[in-house]
Design a protein around this motif. Structure first.
Motif, PDB file in Angstrom:
ATOM      1  N   PRO A   1       0.806  -1.223   0.000  1.00  0.00           N
ATOM      2  CA  PRO A   1       0.000   0.000   0.000  1.00  0.00           C
ATOM      3  C   PRO A   1       0.847   1.285   0.000  1.00  0.00           C
ATOM      4  O   PRO A   1       0.401   2.308  -0.510  1.00  0.00           O
ATOM      5  CB  PRO A   1      -0.805  -0.113   1.311  1.00  0.00           C
ATOM      6  CG  PRO A   1      -0.865  -1.590   1.578  1.00  0.00           C
ATOM      7  CD  PRO A   1       0.450  -2.141   1.078  1.00  0.00           C
ATOM      8  N   ARG A   2       2.059   1.216   0.536  1.00  0.00           N
ATOM      9  CA  ARG A   2       2.939   2.398   0.566  1.00  0.00           C
ATOM     10  C   ARG A   2       4.005   2.317  -0.523  1.00  0.00           C
ATOM     11  O   ARG A   2       3.965   3.025  -1.500  1.00  0.00           O
ATOM     12  CB  ARG A   2       3.556   2.543   1.967  1.00  0.00           C
ATOM     13  CG  ARG A   2       4.184   3.895   2.256  1.00  0.00           C
ATOM     14  CD  ARG A   2       5.510   4.156   1.589  1.00  0.00           C
ATOM     15  NE  ARG A   2       6.519   3.151   1.910  1.00  0.00           N
ATOM     16  CZ  ARG A   2       7.698   3.066   1.307  1.00  0.00           C
ATOM     17  NH1 ARG A   2       8.026   3.907   0.358  1.00  0.00           N
ATOM     18  NH2 ARG A   2       8.549   2.105   1.619  1.00  0.00           N
ATOM     19  N   ASP A   3       4.962   1.427  -0.365  1.00  0.00           N
ATOM     20  CA  ASP A   3       6.078   1.384  -1.324  1.00  0.00           C
ATOM     21  C   ASP A   3       5.545   1.039  -2.708  1.00  0.00           C
ATOM     22  O   ASP A   3       6.030   1.546  -3.723  1.00  0.00           O
ATOM     23  CB  ASP A   3       7.120   0.346  -0.870  1.00  0.00           C
ATOM     24  CG  ASP A   3       8.505   0.613  -1.444  1.00  0.00           C
ATOM     25  OD1 ASP A   3       8.633   1.507  -2.291  1.00  0.00           O
ATOM     26  OD2 ASP A   3       9.459  -0.083  -1.040  1.00  0.00           O
ATOM     27  N   GLY A   4       4.529   0.189  -2.737  1.00  0.00           N
ATOM     28  CA  GLY A   4       3.951  -0.206  -4.011  1.00  0.00           C
ATOM     29  C   GLY A   4       3.220   0.932  -4.682  1.00  0.00           C
ATOM     30  O   GLY A   4       3.576   1.364  -5.787  1.00  0.00           O
TER      31      GLY A   4
ATOM     32  N   GLY B   1      14.951  -7.547   5.932  1.00  0.00           N
ATOM     33  CA  GLY B   1      15.359  -7.448   4.526  1.00  0.00           C
ATOM     34  C   GLY B   1      14.260  -6.809   3.691  1.00  0.00           C
ATOM     35  O   GLY B   1      13.081  -7.139   3.845  1.00  0.00           O
ATOM     36  N   HIS B   2      14.656  -5.889   2.824  1.00  0.00           N
ATOM     37  CA  HIS B   2      13.709  -5.157   1.974  1.00  0.00           C
ATOM     38  C   HIS B   2      14.320  -5.148   0.572  1.00  0.00           C
ATOM     39  O   HIS B   2      15.214  -4.355   0.282  1.00  0.00           O
ATOM     40  CB  HIS B   2      13.551  -3.740   2.548  1.00  0.00           C
ATOM     41  CG  HIS B   2      12.692  -2.809   1.756  1.00  0.00           C
ATOM     42  ND1 HIS B   2      11.542  -2.245   2.271  1.00  0.00           N
ATOM     43  CD2 HIS B   2      12.811  -2.304   0.501  1.00  0.00           C
ATOM     44  CE1 HIS B   2      11.000  -1.430   1.369  1.00  0.00           C
ATOM     45  NE2 HIS B   2      11.755  -1.448   0.283  1.00  0.00           N
ATOM     46  N   PHE B   3      13.853  -6.067  -0.264  1.00  0.00           N
ATOM     47  CA  PHE B   3      14.522  -6.256  -1.553  1.00  0.00           C
ATOM     48  C   PHE B   3      13.603  -5.926  -2.721  1.00  0.00           C
ATOM     49  O   PHE B   3      12.520  -6.498  -2.849  1.00  0.00           O
ATOM     50  CB  PHE B   3      15.002  -7.708  -1.695  1.00  0.00           C
ATOM     51  CG  PHE B   3      15.847  -8.164  -0.528  1.00  0.00           C
ATOM     52  CD1 PHE B   3      16.953  -7.420  -0.114  1.00  0.00           C
ATOM     53  CD2 PHE B   3      15.526  -9.315   0.168  1.00  0.00           C
ATOM     54  CE1 PHE B   3      17.732  -7.833   0.971  1.00  0.00           C
ATOM     55  CE2 PHE B   3      16.292  -9.741   1.248  1.00  0.00           C
ATOM     56  CZ  PHE B   3      17.391  -8.994   1.651  1.00  0.00           C
ATOM     57  N   HIS B   4      14.086  -5.015  -3.554  1.00  0.00           N
ATOM     58  CA  HIS B   4      13.410  -4.778  -4.833  1.00  0.00           C
ATOM     59  C   HIS B   4      13.964  -5.801  -5.832  1.00  0.00           C
ATOM     60  O   HIS B   4      15.059  -6.323  -5.649  1.00  0.00           O
ATOM     61  CB  HIS B   4      13.622  -3.331  -5.275  1.00  0.00           C
ATOM     62  CG  HIS B   4      12.829  -2.359  -4.435  1.00  0.00           C
ATOM     63  ND1 HIS B   4      11.658  -1.790  -4.862  1.00  0.00           N
ATOM     64  CD2 HIS B   4      13.024  -1.903  -3.173  1.00  0.00           C
ATOM     65  CE1 HIS B   4      11.170  -1.012  -3.897  1.00  0.00           C
ATOM     66  NE2 HIS B   4      11.971  -1.055  -2.859  1.00  0.00           N
ATOM     67  N   ASP B   5      13.159  -6.088  -6.856  1.00  0.00           N
ATOM     68  CA  ASP B   5      13.461  -7.262  -7.681  1.00  0.00           C
ATOM     69  C   ASP B   5      13.920  -6.917  -9.096  1.00  0.00           C
ATOM     70  O   ASP B   5      13.768  -7.715 -10.016  1.00  0.00           O
ATOM     71  CB  ASP B   5      12.222  -8.178  -7.740  1.00  0.00           C
ATOM     72  CG  ASP B   5      12.584  -9.597  -8.115  1.00  0.00           C
ATOM     73  OD1 ASP B   5      13.712 -10.026  -7.812  1.00  0.00           O
ATOM     74  OD2 ASP B   5      11.738 -10.278  -8.741  1.00  0.00           O
TER      75      ASP B   5
ATOM     76  N   GLY C   1       9.379  -2.958  -8.557  1.00  0.00           N
ATOM     77  CA  GLY C   1       8.756  -3.112  -7.252  1.00  0.00           C
ATOM     78  C   GLY C   1       9.527  -4.020  -6.314  1.00  0.00           C
ATOM     79  O   GLY C   1      10.546  -4.615  -6.671  1.00  0.00           O
ATOM     80  N   ASN C   2       8.991  -4.105  -5.114  1.00  0.00           N
ATOM     81  CA  ASN C   2       9.539  -5.027  -4.116  1.00  0.00           C
ATOM     82  C   ASN C   2       9.293  -6.455  -4.584  1.00  0.00           C
ATOM     83  O   ASN C   2       8.392  -6.712  -5.379  1.00  0.00           O
ATOM     84  CB  ASN C   2       8.807  -4.840  -2.779  1.00  0.00           C
ATOM     85  CG  ASN C   2       9.061  -3.495  -2.182  1.00  0.00           C
ATOM     86  OD1 ASN C   2       8.436  -2.527  -2.571  1.00  0.00           O
ATOM     87  ND2 ASN C   2       9.985  -3.432  -1.248  1.00  0.00           N
ATOM     88  N   VAL C   3      10.041  -7.367  -4.025  1.00  0.00           N
ATOM     89  CA  VAL C   3       9.753  -8.772  -4.260  1.00  0.00           C
ATOM     90  C   VAL C   3       8.282  -9.006  -3.891  1.00  0.00           C
ATOM     91  O   VAL C   3       7.765  -8.433  -2.919  1.00  0.00           O
ATOM     92  CB  VAL C   3      10.701  -9.663  -3.430  1.00  0.00           C
ATOM     93  CG1 VAL C   3      10.509  -9.485  -1.936  1.00  0.00           C
ATOM     94  CG2 VAL C   3      10.555 -11.124  -3.819  1.00  0.00           C
TER      95      VAL C   3
HETATM   96 MG    MG Z   1      11.463   0.326  -1.089  1.00  0.00          MG
END
Ligand code: MG
Ligand code: HMG
Length: 302
Positions: free
Chosen positions: A14-17, A206-210, A248-250
């Motif tokens: 809802p936020r990073d996305g 862990g906060h991983f973008h893909d 986006g994030n994983v």
């Molecule tokens: Mg991020």
């Protein structure tokens, strides 16, 4: 080597996305997304941010979204607050956790929050102090812990430096973020090792973008170190407006599928999570950006 037996996921969709979506997404849709995520068993949801609406117009409805959610006991609702102005605005909506966000890269700090790393820490300091006085939990996001869109490779020492600053102002736990998704397992592990000099294993995530398709491999690499907190985004939503080209994030669905396969408990119902991802993807007019979700949806249809 033993993997953790339980993993806790924060869905940041809802936020990073959604922060990166060009098309307006009605607050009602964001509210339904959050409620579908909690129905799927998510215990932590990053709902919105209190940043300048000129910088990130998509999050301008922060109050409406936070006020509209039928909040559930036991679910932690977090929000981003870059400074005192954002924190004061957030207070009205009673978040369980606020997130201050800094960067291991000087250039990204300037582009994202318009100040140096040192200045950002001075902005965060009173925010963290007041939040903790009021019993609100404090997380610190650390961007560009592996690579930066402006500076290139980031040395682990810079990550350790930022983690030490975060610890020094009272941030309780930190996210090791690969903002632009360039990391590979050994580099991600090095970023964690540098962070673990300041925070114990229960207080790092862990906060991983893909972007380069490495996020699941990086998740596994972090699990090998014993990390059991992760952030992911339903349907693989997102990207950061100040990290051009980063995806986006994983996807949460892919992470949950991986964890189920490893026998790691998450408390999340994968089928309901796939439904939540399908819901928001339909609203955005595209397919979920999750291999597991697409496979499961195809299997259902067949
Ligand atoms: Mg991020
Ligand atoms: P600034 O220009 O340095 O701030 O922006 P300022 O204090 O000089 O104020 C300038 C204007 O902004 C004023 O308005 C303030 O009132 C207003 P004006 O007088 O011009 O009309 N303002 C605010 N408005 C609303 N909420 C606030 C706020 N603060 C000032 N909190 C600021 C500093 C941080 C506000 C700005 O740079 C900004 O909003 N940046 C956006 C940052 C952002 O949301 N980035 C994306 C999230 S981070 C991310 O995605 C990475 C993460 O996922 C981890 C990872 O993957 O790496 C977390």
């Amino acid at each position: 080597m033993a993997y953790p037996s339980t993993v806790r996921l924060v869905d940041v969709g809802p936020r990073d996305g959604l922060q990166n979506e060009k098309q307006p997404v009605p607050a009602a849709v964001k509210i339904e997304l959050v409620e579908r995520l909690q129905d799927a068993g998510l215990q932590e949801i990053e709902v919105t941010s209190y940043v300048s609406p000129k910088w990130v117009p998509q999050m301008a409805d922060n109050h409406e979204v936070m006020q509209g959610i039928a909040r559930r006991q036991g679910v932690r609702y977090s929000v981003l607050t870059p400074n005192m102005k954002g924190f004061e605005a957030a207070l009205a909506d009673q978040p369980d956790e606020i997130v201050v966000f800094g960067s291991a890269s000087e250039a990204f700090s300037q582009k994202n929050i318009n100040c140096s790393i040192a200045e950002s820490i001075e902005r965060f300091r009173p925010v963290v102090a007041v939040a903790r006085e009021r019993g609100i939990a404090v997380r610190g996001a650390m961007s560009c812990t592996v690579g930066c869109p402006y500076e290139g490779e980031i040395a682990p020492a810079k990550v350790g430096y930022l983690a030490g600053l975060m610890k020094g102002i009272g941030v309780q736990r930190v996210d090791v973020a690969d903002t632009i998704g360039v990391g590979t397992p050994t580099r991600v592990q090095a970023a964690f090792e540098a962070t673990l000099a300041h925070y114990d294993i229960d207080h790092v995530s862990g906060h991983f973008h893909d972007t380069y398709g490495q996020a699941l491999a990086n998740t596994l690499a972090a699990l090998e170190l014993g990390v059991w907190n992760f952030q992911s985004s339903v349907a693989g939503l997102g990207g950061c407006p100040y990290a051009k080209g980063a995806t986006g994030n994983v996807a949460s669905e892919d992470v949950v599928y991986l964890l189920q396969g490893l026998g790691i408990a998450t408390g999340i119902d994968l089928a309901a999570l796939v439904d939540a991802g399908k819901f928001i993807s339909d609203r955005l007019g595209r397919a979920p950006n999750s291999r597991a979700a697409v496979a499961l949806l195809n299997k259902r249809a067949g």
